[in-house]
Enzyme design. Structure first.
Site, short mmCIF file in Angstrom:
data_model
loop_
_atom_site.label_atom_id
_atom_site.label_comp_id
_atom_site.label_asym_id
_atom_site.label_seq_id
_atom_site.Cartn_x
_atom_site.Cartn_y
_atom_site.Cartn_z
CD GLN A 6 -1.44 8.54 3.56
OE1 GLN A 6 -0.32 8.12 3.78
NE2 GLN A 6 -1.89 8.74 2.34
CB SER A 47 -2.93 1.39 2.93
OG SER A 47 -2.30 2.09 1.91
CB SER A 102 4.89 5.90 8.94
OG SER A 102 4.36 6.64 7.89
CD GLU A 131 2.24 9.19 -0.79
OE1 GLU A 131 1.20 8.94 -1.42
OE2 GLU A 131 2.73 8.42 0.05
#
Lengths: 374, 401
Positions: free
Chosen positions: B120, B123, B155, B238
């Site tokens: 993902q 951020s 991650s 999420e």
């Protein structure tokens, strides 16, 4: 706890909640409660009889004994609503502590026990368990009343709902060991004390050679009292949950409408986060309370643990909720004319009743093998 | 597969029967795990709430738990799927909601079988809790987009084949309006993944640098400028990951500490006893709350308690692991290994108490900080007024950075 208790509310329980809430909204608004607490008749026995007509006084009493034949799960839902309304009713003393103790005994319908249960279920009479309200479930058999040659003597302070009780369920210690008696309130001298919780009268009760009917002795008497107290701890937590829910929802509504500095108070993050934390705690309290109600309803061997957990957790939640309600209402929350103080007094008293959170944590330590330091 | 989809929506009993038929026809002991999962996808038993043909049966979402339980009961639950958490939990529902039929056809099946890992790219160093402030630029060049920027806290980036990526495509409008969402090929030229060392000494996460990365327009998810709405779908999924069976009492970190307390009487002091009992009570309350939420989901009445679960989990882990270190005294002064390395996963039970303490500090930051979660509860659950906003009507390029 051992076999995945149902932690939800059934449709029947929600219907019961709705009818109790509607009756309380009609007859037990906080302004009426406030007027009552300074009168000579704090406890609203007329309202209690109306609730008894809905079956509320005898929910956990079997139908053949004159009750509604429901369970303590339904009683816990009622307790939530009574807490939400800080209702001045003899529910805890009569329908929980006295009834819970009596239900632990075996008896025929035509026995004194059967007659007592039937009169409690109908709301015709009320009762209480003759112990100081601060007694924790594992405090040991009460020693306040002695029995000698069938006569009961002793003084017990801080007894809940004794001022209006017709019957006293009396744990008594004697040379033969523990015993449980049923005593007509007329046999006792009952002196109402000024209680911190204005909506829950306490009294000192004195027996001087009173006569009573023997219900049980020995281990049976001991376990009945213990079961009454465990039931009380579980259902008191439900009442505390209702108290906390009132405090949160009332405070949230207030902060949405109250403006200072040109904006609603509820838009300040410092206040929002406090209420969010409170909402989280109350969500958890709901699960813990349902767990305890299920455990006492099914007489689960883990009921003492579930009840201790409920008291250890929910006491603090209810006190925090009531304290936050006073603080976040600002000046108005400190006045006699705003109901917040009724809930603060109820919540703080409940946190002491049937054992403080600390006592219940020690009970948990014993039950789950987390021994103290030596 | 012996039970073909019939067009009607199956109930729990029908689904159990389907699973049993499926497992009977595909012996998990002898079928290759990826083939087994591919067949499960084709049978509509991957995620039953997805449409037929995309791994589902158009059944209610709550029935997925029934299917998962039944596969587990028959010893056919998939294992080793930790690396698929982003793909399964976030990319798949977003592709389902916003993807074209071609995108759904291309991405969903290998995502489900685990042949393709996802990460993902949301951020950024300058856009954490305020994700909508992100500045990674995507500029259109014919049928492709050219992307430049830096992402962080990614991650699985070093193992991922694909990423879900949010970019800024129009800096001249207020921040929520100028974003566009893409699927990014992690093997494309210009994608550089660097490990990000964290306070535990190791690197679970990465920084991802995007330099002139070319993404075909056919890999755009949703409309140009609609990236925020697409990202909301991703983020809402999420926190919806509570399932499985009931958690046992003392199942988490509290069990480790209670075990130490029972085994090591010499460590006990009155103050630590009180602290332990308080945390035991809170951990048990949190466990019962999660169990209640599970029961609500099972009867199709999801409550807002999900956002609360993460908040209390984070605080409890931090306090319990702090107590664990103090309880151990001198042993709490040691640590196992500060070597900079990439861990396989986060299995707390296999690590030392110092790691529990340090790693749990991330619990109140990752996946939404506890402060943001409190805002969400206050505004969406309690209905309190929103924050006073100073950035709503300002073009992104004019915001203070």
């Amino acid at each position: 706890m051992s076999n995945d208790p149902d932690l939800l509310y059934s449709d029947v329980e929600e219907e019961l909640r709705a009818s109790v809430r509607s009756l309380l909204a009609d007859r037990c608004g906080w302004d009426r409660v406030l007027a009552r607490v300074e009168s000579d008749e704090v406890t609203d026995l007329a309202l209690w009889r109306s609730l008894a007509d809905l079956g509320v006084a005898g929910l956990a009493i079997p139908e053949e004994a004159g009750g509604a034949g429901a369970t303590l799960r339904e009683s816990a839902v009622v307790a939530e609503e009574l807490g939400r309304a800080v209702a001045p009713l003899p529910f805890l003393g009569s329908a929980v502590l006295a009834t819970g103790t009596l239900l632990a005994l075996d008896g025929r319908a035509d026995s004194p026990l059967g007659e007592a249960l039937a009169s409690l279920a109908s709301g015709e009479r009320t009762a209480t368990l003759l112990i100081p309200l601060a007694t924790a479930p594992d405090a040991g058999f009460p020693e306040g009343v002695r029995v000698e040659e069938g006569r009961l003597s002793g003084r017990v302070g801080g007894v809940v709902d004794a001022s209006t009780a017709d019957l006293l369920v009396v744990p008594a210690a004697g040379s033969e060991g523990p015993a449980l008696y049923l005593v007509e309130a007329g046999e006792a001298t009952v002196t109402t004390v000024v209680s911190l919780d204005l909506t829950r009268p306490l009294a000192d009760v004195e027996l001087a050679g009173a006569s009573g009917r023997l219900l049980a002795t020995g281990e049976q008497a001991e376990s009945a009292v213990r079961r009454g107290l465990v039931t009380g701890a579980a259902l008191l937590a439900a009442e505390q949950l209702g108290c906390a829910e009132w405090a949160l929802s009332t405070t949230v509504e207030y902060l949405k409408t109250r403006h200072q500095f040109g904006r609603p108070l509820g838009s300040f993050q410092a206040l929002k986060h406090r209420l969010a934390d409170l909402w989280v705690s109350i969500s958890q309290a709901r699960a813990v309370v349902r767990n305890a109600a299920s455990a006492v309803a099914s007489d689960d061997p883990e009921a003492p643990l579930a009840a201790a957990l409920a008291q250890a957790f929910v006491s603090g939640v209810a006190v925090t909720a009531a304290e936050e309600a006073v603080q976040l209402h600002g000046g108005i929350g400190f006045t006699w004319e705003h109901p917040a103080h009724l809930y603060l007094k109820r919540a703080k008293s409940c946190s002491i009743a049937l054992g403080t959170a600390d006592r219940h944590r020690l009970t948990i330590a014993r039950l789950v093998d987390l021994p103290a330091a030596r | 597969m012996t039970t073909a989809p019939t067009g009607g929506v199956p109930d729990a009993a029908a689904l159990r029967a389907r699973v049993a038929d499926f497992v009977a026809a595909h012996d998990p002991a002898t079928t290759d795990p990826i083939e087994f999962l591919a067949a499960r996808f084709d049978a509509g038993l991957a995620w039953v709430h997805f449409p037929e043909g995309l791994g589902g049966l158009g059944a209610p979402r709550a029935l997925q738990a029934v299917v998962d339980e039944e596969f587990a009961r028959l010893g056919a639950a998939p294992s080793g799927r930790e690396a698929l958490v982003i793909g399964l939990g976030m990319a798949a529902p977003t592709i389902l909601a916003f993807g074209t039929p071609e995108q759904q056809e291309r991405f969903l099946k290998p995502l489900y079988t685990g042949e393709e890992i996802w990460c993902q790219l949301f951020s950024e160093p300058g856009a954490g809790s305020d994700l909508a402030a992100l500045g990674t630029r995507a500029v259109r060049d014919g049928d492709t987009w050219v992307v430049n920027g830096q992402k962080v806290w990614t991650s699985l980036a070093h193992r991922a084949r694909w990423a879900i990526l949010v970019t800024r495509t129009d800096p001249d409008v207020p921040k929520h309006r100028g974003m566009t969402y893409f699927v990014c090929d992690m093997t494309a030229p210009g994608v550089e993944v660097r490990p990000l060392r964290q306070i535990t000494g190791e690197a679970e996460f990465n920084e991802v640098y995007l330099t002139d990365v070319r993404i075909p327009d056919s890999h755009r998810l949703g409309e140009v400028g609609d990236g925020w709405r697409v990202a909301q779908t991703t983020l809402m999924n999420e926190r919806v990951s509570i399932g499985g069976g009931a958690e046992p009492r003392e199942g988490g970190l509290i069990g480790l500490v209670a075990g130490i307390w029972r085994d090591r009487p010499e460590l006990r002091t009155p103050g630590l006893h009180d602290a332990l009992l308080r945390l035991w009570v809170e951990a048990e309350a949190a466990r019962l709350t999660k169990e209640r939420l599970r029961q609500q989901l099972a009867v199709g009445q999801p409550g807002p308690e999900g956002s609360a679960a993460k908040l209390s989990f984070a605080r409890l882990n931090q306090e319990i692991s702090g107590l664990e270190l103090e309880l151990l005294g001198g042993e709490g002064l040691t640590y196992d290994d500060w070597t900079f390395r990439r861990p396989d996963g986060v299995d707390l039970a296999k690590r030392v108490p110092g790691f529990h303490y340090l790693r749990s500090k991330g619990n109140s930051i990752e996946g939404g900080t506890s402060e943001i979660l409190r805002n969400i509860i206050a505004e969406r659950v309690l209905g309190l007024p929103g924050e006073i906003r100073v950035d709503k009507d300002v073009a992104w390029k004019d915001l203070p950075k």
